[in-house]
Scaffold this motif. Structure first.
Motif, short mmCIF file in Angstrom:
data_model
loop_
_atom_site.label_atom_id
_atom_site.label_comp_id
_atom_site.label_asym_id
_atom_site.label_seq_id
_atom_site.Cartn_x
_atom_site.Cartn_y
_atom_site.Cartn_z
N ARG A 8 0.83 -1.21 0.00
CA ARG A 8 0.00 0.00 0.00
C ARG A 8 0.87 1.26 0.00
O ARG A 8 0.63 2.20 -0.76
CB ARG A 8 -0.94 0.03 1.20
CG ARG A 8 -1.83 1.28 1.21
CD ARG A 8 -2.71 1.44 2.45
NE ARG A 8 -3.50 0.26 2.76
CZ ARG A 8 -3.27 -0.56 3.80
NH1 ARG A 8 -2.28 -0.31 4.63
NH2 ARG A 8 -4.03 -1.60 4.01
N SER A 33 -7.20 -5.63 -2.15
CA SER A 33 -7.65 -5.02 -0.90
C SER A 33 -7.33 -5.93 0.28
O SER A 33 -6.84 -5.48 1.32
CB SER A 33 -9.15 -4.73 -0.96
OG SER A 33 -9.59 -4.19 0.26
N GLU A 36 -3.52 -5.86 0.90
CA GLU A 36 -3.09 -4.62 1.54
C GLU A 36 -3.55 -4.53 2.99
O GLU A 36 -2.91 -3.86 3.80
CB GLU A 36 -3.59 -3.40 0.75
CG GLU A 36 -2.81 -3.17 -0.52
CD GLU A 36 -3.09 -1.81 -1.16
OE1 GLU A 36 -3.94 -1.05 -0.64
OE2 GLU A 36 -2.44 -1.52 -2.18
N ASN A 37 -4.62 -5.20 3.34
CA ASN A 37 -5.11 -5.20 4.72
C ASN A 37 -4.65 -6.43 5.50
O ASN A 37 -5.14 -6.69 6.59
CB ASN A 37 -6.64 -5.10 4.73
CG ASN A 37 -7.10 -3.73 4.29
OD1 ASN A 37 -6.66 -2.73 4.83
ND2 ASN A 37 -7.96 -3.68 3.29
N LYS A 39 -5.25 -9.52 5.11
CA LYS A 39 -6.27 -10.52 5.35
C LYS A 39 -6.02 -11.79 4.54
O LYS A 39 -6.68 -12.80 4.73
CB LYS A 39 -7.66 -9.95 5.02
CG LYS A 39 -8.07 -8.87 5.99
CD LYS A 39 -9.45 -8.35 5.69
CE LYS A 39 -9.83 -7.28 6.70
NZ LYS A 39 -11.10 -6.64 6.36
#
Length: 182
Positions: A8, A33, A36-37, A39
């Motif tokens: 990110r 996403s 980047e998180n 998860k």
């Protein structure tokens, strides 16, 4: 390891959007996403695709914070006074077992009253002054611009034999023991 935050940060630094990263790598918006998180953990092949698109080396994405570049501005350096003879130590940098200092020895001062030993390797550059260095049976007189190195495990001693303070740039490497979970 915070791979997602690194991706990110690089993406944002390069002013790229998630849709642009998706288009450049062929990965879905949801997947990026989640990466980047933190998860989901991408495969090495996926990380390589992301690294190539972001134009960064793959190993950069895998570095821990402690392994990354560390900048210390001149006015932020830690300084300490050491020894009975009050030698000045200016701490320049430290990275995973490697540290670099500038030591200023007053005229006549010695690092260690007696030869001392420790783990690690040392390299020295005399910035100013005149030193006598001793390690076991070896000794030499050195001055500005001269350099020397030695193994710290052999007893050694450094003495300022000049009439003025001496400054020495010292790099010391001591292997860091890693903690591995089994």
């Amino acid at each position: 390891m915070d791979i997602g935050a690194t991706i990110r940060a690089v993406r944002k630094r390069k002013n790229l959007t998630i849709p642009q990263l998706c288009e450049g790598t062929g990965l879905s918006k949801g997947f990026i996403s989640n990466v980047e998180n933190n998860k989901t953990s991408p495969s090495i092949a996926t990380l390589e695709s992301i690294a190539n698109f972001l134009n960064v080396p793959l190993p950069y994405l895998l570095l821990n914070k402690e392994q990354r570049m560390n900048v210390i501005r001149k006015n932020e350096r830690k300084r300490t006074i050491m020894g009975k003879q009050q030698w000045n130590v200016e701490h320049l940098a430290e990275q995973r077992g490697l540290r670099m200092n500038i030591v200023e020895l007053p005229a006549g001062a010695t690092i260690g009253d007696e030869p001392h030993a420790h783990a690690g390797e040392e390299c020295h550059l005399i910035i100013s002054g005149k030193l006598r260095i001793e390690q076991a049976e070896d000794s030499a007189e050195l001055q500005e611009g001269d350099s020397f190195s030695w193994s710290g495990c052999v007893p050694h001693k450094v003495t300022n034999i000049g009439d003025t303070p001496a400054k020495v740039l010292i790099a010391v490497y001591k292997e860091v023991e890693e903690d591995y979970e089994q």
